[in-house]
Write a protein that holds these residues in place. Structure first.
Motif, PDB file in Angstrom:
ATOM      1  N   PRO A   1      -8.309   8.218  -0.777  1.00 56.35           N
ATOM      2  CA  PRO A   1      -7.105   8.171   0.062  1.00 56.35           C
ATOM      3  C   PRO A   1      -6.435   9.533   0.275  1.00 56.35           C
ATOM      4  O   PRO A   1      -6.112   9.872   1.413  1.00 56.35           O
TER       5      PRO A   1
ATOM      6  N   THR B   1      -8.621  11.630   2.606  1.00 57.66           N
ATOM      7  CA  THR B   1      -8.697  11.001   3.922  1.00 57.66           C
ATOM      8  C   THR B   1      -7.391  11.186   4.672  1.00 57.66           C
ATOM      9  O   THR B   1      -7.392  11.481   5.875  1.00 57.66           O
TER      10      THR B   1
ATOM     11  N   GLU C   1       0.798  -1.220   0.000  1.00 63.36           N
ATOM     12  CA  GLU C   1       0.000   0.000   0.000  1.00 63.36           C
ATOM     13  C   GLU C   1       0.836   1.279   0.000  1.00 63.36           C
ATOM     14  O   GLU C   1       0.436   2.291  -0.565  1.00 63.36           O
TER      15      GLU C   1
ATOM     16  N   ARG D   1      -8.187   4.529   9.655  1.00 64.06           N
ATOM     17  CA  ARG D   1      -8.250   3.121   9.263  1.00 64.06           C
ATOM     18  C   ARG D   1      -8.550   2.946   7.776  1.00 64.06           C
ATOM     19  O   ARG D   1      -8.378   1.854   7.230  1.00 64.06           O
ATOM     20  N   GLN D   2      -9.015   4.000   7.102  1.00 65.12           N
ATOM     21  CA  GLN D   2      -9.317   3.884   5.682  1.00 65.12           C
ATOM     22  C   GLN D   2      -8.508   4.869   4.839  1.00 65.12           C
ATOM     23  O   GLN D   2      -8.852   5.151   3.697  1.00 65.12           O
ATOM     24  N   GLU D   3      -7.387   5.364   5.404  1.00 67.55           N
ATOM     25  CA  GLU D   3      -6.628   6.380   4.677  1.00 67.55           C
ATOM     26  C   GLU D   3      -5.833   5.806   3.512  1.00 67.55           C
ATOM     27  O   GLU D   3      -5.470   6.543   2.591  1.00 67.55           O
TER      28      GLU D   3
ATOM     29  N   THR E   1     -10.278   6.380  13.920  1.00 61.59           N
ATOM     30  CA  THR E   1     -11.304   5.709  13.119  1.00 61.59           C
ATOM     31  C   THR E   1     -11.215   6.140  11.657  1.00 61.59           C
ATOM     32  O   THR E   1     -11.341   5.319  10.742  1.00 61.59           O
TER      33      THR E   1
ATOM     34  N   GLN F   1      -6.796   3.162   1.439  1.00 60.33           N
ATOM     35  CA  GLN F   1      -7.616   2.710   0.324  1.00 60.33           C
ATOM     36  C   GLN F   1      -8.916   3.477   0.171  1.00 60.33           C
ATOM     37  O   GLN F   1      -9.685   3.199  -0.757  1.00 60.33           O
ATOM     38  N   GLY F   2      -9.172   4.442   1.052  1.00 62.37           N
ATOM     39  CA  GLY F   2     -10.449   5.140   0.993  1.00 62.37           C
ATOM     40  C   GLY F   2     -11.544   4.268   1.582  1.00 62.37           C
ATOM     41  O   GLY F   2     -11.311   3.143   2.006  1.00 62.37           O
ATOM     42  N   GLY F   3     -12.755   4.802   1.622  1.00 62.51           N
ATOM     43  CA  GLY F   3     -13.831   4.012   2.203  1.00 62.51           C
ATOM     44  C   GLY F   3     -15.111   4.797   2.349  1.00 62.51           C
ATOM     45  O   GLY F   3     -15.453   5.635   1.508  1.00 62.51           O
ATOM     46  N   SER F   4     -15.791   4.578   3.447  1.00 63.02           N
ATOM     47  CA  SER F   4     -17.094   5.182   3.691  1.00 63.02           C
ATOM     48  C   SER F   4     -16.962   6.626   4.172  1.00 63.02           C
ATOM     49  O   SER F   4     -16.012   6.970   4.890  1.00 63.02           O
TER      50      SER F   4
ATOM     51  N   HIS G   1      -5.540  -3.545  13.737  1.00 63.99           N
ATOM     52  CA  HIS G   1      -6.432  -3.936  12.646  1.00 63.99           C
ATOM     53  C   HIS G   1      -7.682  -4.656  13.146  1.00 63.99           C
ATOM     54  O   HIS G   1      -8.311  -5.395  12.396  1.00 63.99           O
TER      55      HIS G   1
END
Length: 344
Positions: free
Chosen positions: A293, A296, A100, A207-209, A204, A211-214, A158
């Motif tokens: 990403p 974020t 990543e 945790r998605q920095e 929180t 791949q990106g996410g919600s 994780h």
């Protein structure tokens, strides 16, 4: 034949003539030392260090005590344990980062994994030693703090418990300041809870920095920021005005029955809370609209840097106005260095 060093662009294999030497003598790349220092700065996220001293100072202010030599020992312990966590984090995530974030110091080969692990162990030992110098109450907080840092990096990061563990670590760091300075932690628990809540929100989002996410995580962090600002600007009960005078403030006379320095402290608390909101509102909002990403990561970086105005707000809320200004002054320094080395 000359070869170009791919990491810095210098030419290797030939060097200018030096006094007493030959023109064709080889020499190491001139940028090797600088490149190595930068690699360690990236591994340890050095700009994030500006967010650490405010923990101990806010914890001290919450007890109504004046900072002393033991407070400085607590700050030193916090800095060591914080950097131990940074080095250990990259050591534990080196395989994930190879996919990543291949540019990070370990997967790129600029720092050996064994060196990062050794640094984490040495920094942990140094942090505990400094806490022990500050007294048993400080060591009693530093030990579970170190354990929380290692547990987070090696197993909890994780899992759903990851953000909670990180929040607990930041809260314990604030309590370390109060324990070292006064031997008491109970008065600082509310401030530790507020700072931990902020850390929970930032972690929180982080945790998605990669791949990106919600958009829910940055939206929740935005709402948390607004809530925390409301709570810290709520006027405390009158008995809090009896806390010790900030040693950096001039002595003043006050009418009987009035809280010492209440109005300046109240105005400063409000101003610092506004700075806290301003530091995070736009990045969180942008990440909510587009949780990619890059956006974020920008939101996470803003959340880390916003820790400083929050610490200052908590300190001002406890009537430590001059100390709060000292903490706030760390924010522009952190932002300046963050332009050179990322805090995420």
């Amino acid at each position: 034949m000359t070869l170009r060093n791919s990491s810095c662009g210098c030419l290797e294999g030939a060097s200018p003539a030096a006094p007493g030497g030959s023109a064709g003598a080889t020499s190491p790349c001139a940028c090797t030392g600088r490149s190595r220092r930068r690699a360690w700065a990236e591994l340890l996220r050095l700009p994030a260090l500006f967010s650490v001293p405010g923990d101990a100072l806010a914890g001290t202010a919450a007890t109504g005590a004046a900072p002393n030599a033991r407070t400085l020992l607590a700050i030193g312990s916090s800095l060591c344990l914080y950097e131990a966590g940074m080095a250990l984090n990259d050591w534990a995530d080196r395989d994930v980062d190879a996919v990543e974030r291949p540019h990070r110091p370990l997967p790129s080969g600029r720092i050996r994994p064994a060196a990062a692990l050794t640094a984490a162990c040495a920094l942990t030992a140094a942090g505990l030693a400094l806490a022990a110098r500050a007294g048993r109450p400080a060591l009693a907080v530093a030990a579970p703090l170190a354990a929380t840092v290692w547990a987070y990096d090696l197993g909890l990061k994780h899992t759903p418990a990851g953000p909670v563990a990180m929040a607990a670590a930041r809260g314990l760091d604030l309590l370390l300041g109060s324990a070292a300075t006064t031997g008491r932690t109970r008065p600082a628990v509310p401030s530790a809870a507020l700072l931990g809540t902020h850390t929970l929100a930032v972690t929180t989002v982080s945790r998605q920095e990669a791949q990106g996410g919600s958009p829910l995580a940055p939206l929740a962090a935005l709402a948390t920021t607004a809530l925390l600002a409301r709570v810290v600007t709520h006027r405390p009960s009158e008995h809090r005005g009896a806390t010790a005078r900030d040693p950096l403030e001039p002595r003043t006379t006050r009418p009987p029955g009035t809280a010492l320095g209440w109005k300046p402290a109240a105005h400063l608390t409000t101003a610092l809370a506004a700075a806290y909101v301003a530091a995070t509102a736009r990045p969180y909002f942008h990440a909510t609209l587009n949780p990619s990403p890059p956006l974020t990561q920008r939101a996470v970086g803003a959340g880390v840097r916003a820790t400083i105005p929050l610490q200052a707000t908590l300190t001002a809320r406890s009537q430590g106005t001059a100390t709060a200004l000292l903490i706030a002054a760390l924010a522009p320094l952190g932002a300046r260095f963050a332009k050179k080395v990322s805090v995420t």
